[in-house]
Design a protein around this motif. Sequence first.
Motif, PDB file in Angstrom:
ATOM      1  N   UNK A  90       0.802  -1.223   0.000  1.00 15.09           N
ATOM      2  CA  UNK A  90       0.000   0.000   0.000  1.00 15.09           C
ATOM      3  C   UNK A  90       0.833   1.271   0.000  1.00 15.09           C
ATOM      4  N   UNK A  91       2.062   1.187   0.491  1.00  7.74           N
ATOM      5  CA  UNK A  91       2.858   2.414   0.594  1.00  7.74           C
ATOM      6  C   UNK A  91       4.003   2.447  -0.416  1.00  7.74           C
ATOM      7  N   UNK A  92       4.099   1.386  -1.258  1.00  3.11           N
ATOM      8  CA  UNK A  92       5.176   1.345  -2.252  1.00  3.11           C
ATOM      9  C   UNK A  92       6.496   1.759  -1.591  1.00  3.11           C
TER      10      UNK A  92
ATOM     11  N   UNK B  39      -2.126   8.560   3.956  1.00  2.00           N
ATOM     12  CA  UNK B  39      -0.803   8.049   3.594  1.00  2.00           C
ATOM     13  C   UNK B  39      -0.894   7.165   2.345  1.00  2.00           C
ATOM     14  N   UNK B  40      -1.838   6.228   2.363  1.00  2.00           N
ATOM     15  CA  UNK B  40      -1.965   5.297   1.240  1.00  2.00           C
ATOM     16  C   UNK B  40      -2.319   6.034  -0.043  1.00  2.00           C
ATOM     17  N   UNK B  41      -3.268   6.960   0.035  1.00  2.00           N
ATOM     18  CA  UNK B  41      -3.671   7.694  -1.165  1.00  2.00           C
ATOM     19  C   UNK B  41      -2.505   8.514  -1.727  1.00  2.00           C
ATOM     20  N   UNK B  42      -1.763   9.166  -0.814  1.00  2.00           N
ATOM     21  CA  UNK B  42      -0.637   9.972  -1.266  1.00  2.00           C
ATOM     22  C   UNK B  42       0.432   9.105  -1.921  1.00  2.00           C
ATOM     23  N   UNK B  43       0.745   7.967  -1.284  1.00  2.00           N
ATOM     24  CA  UNK B  43       1.762   7.083  -1.829  1.00  2.00           C
ATOM     25  C   UNK B  43       1.312   6.395  -3.110  1.00  2.00           C
ATOM     26  N   UNK B  44      -0.015   6.326  -3.319  1.00  2.00           N
ATOM     27  CA  UNK B  44      -0.533   5.678  -4.519  1.00  2.00           C
ATOM     28  C   UNK B  44      -0.441   6.563  -5.748  1.00  2.00           C
ATOM     29  N   UNK B  45      -0.224   7.873  -5.557  1.00  2.00           N
ATOM     30  CA  UNK B  45      -0.065   8.764  -6.708  1.00  2.00           C
ATOM     31  C   UNK B  45       1.168   8.336  -7.504  1.00  2.00           C
TER      32      UNK B  45
ATOM     33  N   UNK C 286      12.192   9.813  -2.871  1.00  2.00           N
ATOM     34  CA  UNK C 286      12.068  10.522  -1.598  1.00  2.00           C
ATOM     35  C   UNK C 286      10.597  10.532  -1.179  1.00  2.00           C
ATOM     36  N   UNK C 287      10.356  10.210   0.071  1.00  2.00           N
ATOM     37  CA  UNK C 287       8.985  10.236   0.575  1.00  2.00           C
ATOM     38  C   UNK C 287       8.493  11.675   0.683  1.00  2.00           C
ATOM     39  N   UNK C 288       7.241  11.934   0.295  1.00  2.00           N
ATOM     40  CA  UNK C 288       6.694  13.286   0.472  1.00  2.00           C
ATOM     41  C   UNK C 288       6.721  13.670   1.948  1.00  2.00           C
ATOM     42  N   UNK C 289       7.126  14.891   2.235  1.00  2.00           N
ATOM     43  CA  UNK C 289       7.273  15.321   3.617  1.00  2.00           C
ATOM     44  C   UNK C 289       5.951  15.237   4.384  1.00  2.00           C
ATOM     45  N   UNK C 290       4.829  15.594   3.719  1.00  2.00           N
ATOM     46  CA  UNK C 290       3.546  15.554   4.442  1.00  2.00           C
ATOM     47  C   UNK C 290       3.148  14.122   4.783  1.00  2.00           C
ATOM     48  N   UNK C 291       3.575  13.136   3.978  1.00  2.00           N
ATOM     49  CA  UNK C 291       3.296  11.732   4.295  1.00  2.00           C
ATOM     50  C   UNK C 291       4.015  11.330   5.579  1.00  2.00           C
TER      51      UNK C 291
END
Length: 599
Positions: free
Chosen positions: A150-152, A482-488, A496-501
């Motif tokens: 889910x978080x790739x 988190x899942x929705x953001x990482x799914x983009x 790099x992980x998005x800071x807001x995640x």
Amino acid sequence: MSSPKPPQHISCTRCQSKKIRCNRVQPRCDKCEAIGADCRYLPRKSRTKKLSGLPDKDILLNILDRLERLEDHCRLSRDPEDSKDVSCSMTVSSVYSDINRLRSTGANVPHDSQSESPKRQGVVHSMLNGIKDDRVRRVLSSNVFCHLRNVESRLFENETCVKAIEAAMTEVENIEKRRGAGTVIDPPEISKEAAKRWVNLYYDSYQFEGFRVPLEKSFLLSIPDLLEIRHVHLDNTSQIIYYNIIIQGILLDPDYYQGRGKVVQYLYQKCMMLVDDWLGELQNTPADMFATFLMISMTLEGCNSELSIKIFGHACNIARALGFFSVDAPPEEPGSWLEWNGESESEVDKNRKRFEFWHLLRVDCLFRLSFGEPSLIPGGSWKVNFPDPTITGIDNASTRFIQIHFLASMRLTLVLMKYLDLTDGESNQDTDVYDKTMDGLIAEVQLIMSDWNAEELVSTTTNHVDTWFAVDILFSSYKMLIVFSQSKKCNQDSHVLPRHTVDIARKSLKVFRSLMSMALHTYWGISLILLHQFIPFFILCTDAMGPRGHDEVEEDLDLVGWLNDFVEKVAEERPELKPIAAITKALAIACQQIHSPAG
């Protein structure tokens, strides 16, 4: 030419009032004929136009519009006296996403088959292949590695992390060899007075009409005495309900009980020893339905998601047989509850079924998201309205958080259904369109959090039960963001992980630590980690193992270390959790080593 069939009538007024089967014969049914009673039929109401022909988007908008009207009466700032006149009718037969479905069959495909990268599949396969015990492999695959889908996660791109988890696999294998199979702890002493106290605590804390215990309280209070009688044999369903209620009562008990952890572990093992026989003799009864709800949670708490999913399947089958999937189907429609029973139900009874059905639908979505399971409640297979959140129509301030939880979690469930439908067909989606759709879903979750003041809601609770309802809304929202953001797709391609995640993951673990710091929950809480906290944990570990240029690194390492300590502490009392503890320990150590002076 044959004459037209006489119009079909509903049950006569006398049979309806007595809730008995009516053969609907004119001018007098068999029951009224037998006693010479007056037999009257009320005219059938005209059928409302079905909405199945509406476009999918209109159906979803209709649902959300009606749900908003239900929410209006349940705001914390609202005077309860203003909440009595609530229209709770719902004529939508099923929920569909407004995302265009890309598959003609409508079947749900487990996410594993679509979203795993070849690199991740190879790493996971290599790690799990080294474990000889099939059961342990399944536990880790279905409770730990499934969340990485889910978080790739970039975990597997970090050599330090991969080596740490590989070492953990070896430790897991050694744990299982030392542990052995079928180990049962010695029965702790549980006084009858304590058992009865816990039963009373459970009933005192769960005064809500939506989930009523189908066994009389007096019967449950008598079980401690019955268990002392050698010739009395309690059926498996009653025992499972009793032991689950005792566990819940223990966790609600503010007074310290000597050896509480061993008691919880023993009762858990008692339930697990009963499961196979219970599942073999399940019947379509409210008691077995209630027992499935309890055991879904119990098995999740024991890190046995495979068994939990299996029991959930039985719950759905029982619910269908009891009419939960057809509460609001037209009486003359094949398969409707009225057709099966020839009797009408009160609106309160219907609301109870609606409430429990929507709970099942939410669990179905959570299992799809968390474990990559196909849906057991596909769209179009049910016709159920939203219930009045009060169930009885009488607003009770003591159940306000239960109502809030239902309404907020249903809005989140509808958003989650859209996401799951989208990802089932994501391979054919244009990147820009897909990412814009994900942004829309993220905005919907943020709006729900804002509407219900999700982050402040926890601070307004006054008891442990309400706190659990409030944090479930918050944790569900955090996980979905988190899942929705990482799914983009733009984030999947980034190193790099998005800071807001990362910020959301940090918030989630901080709230969880605050909740678990209470001694009351020392021995229970793993299911919250499995369903909600593993993804934030993996996010912080991933971020900690990468280049860090912000001030929160020490705080994140502290949170990662705390969650590992919590799992290890619980695993001391519950050996079935040790494989999970080995993974959290390996990741925590890897994070610390990277940021140690020597690293």
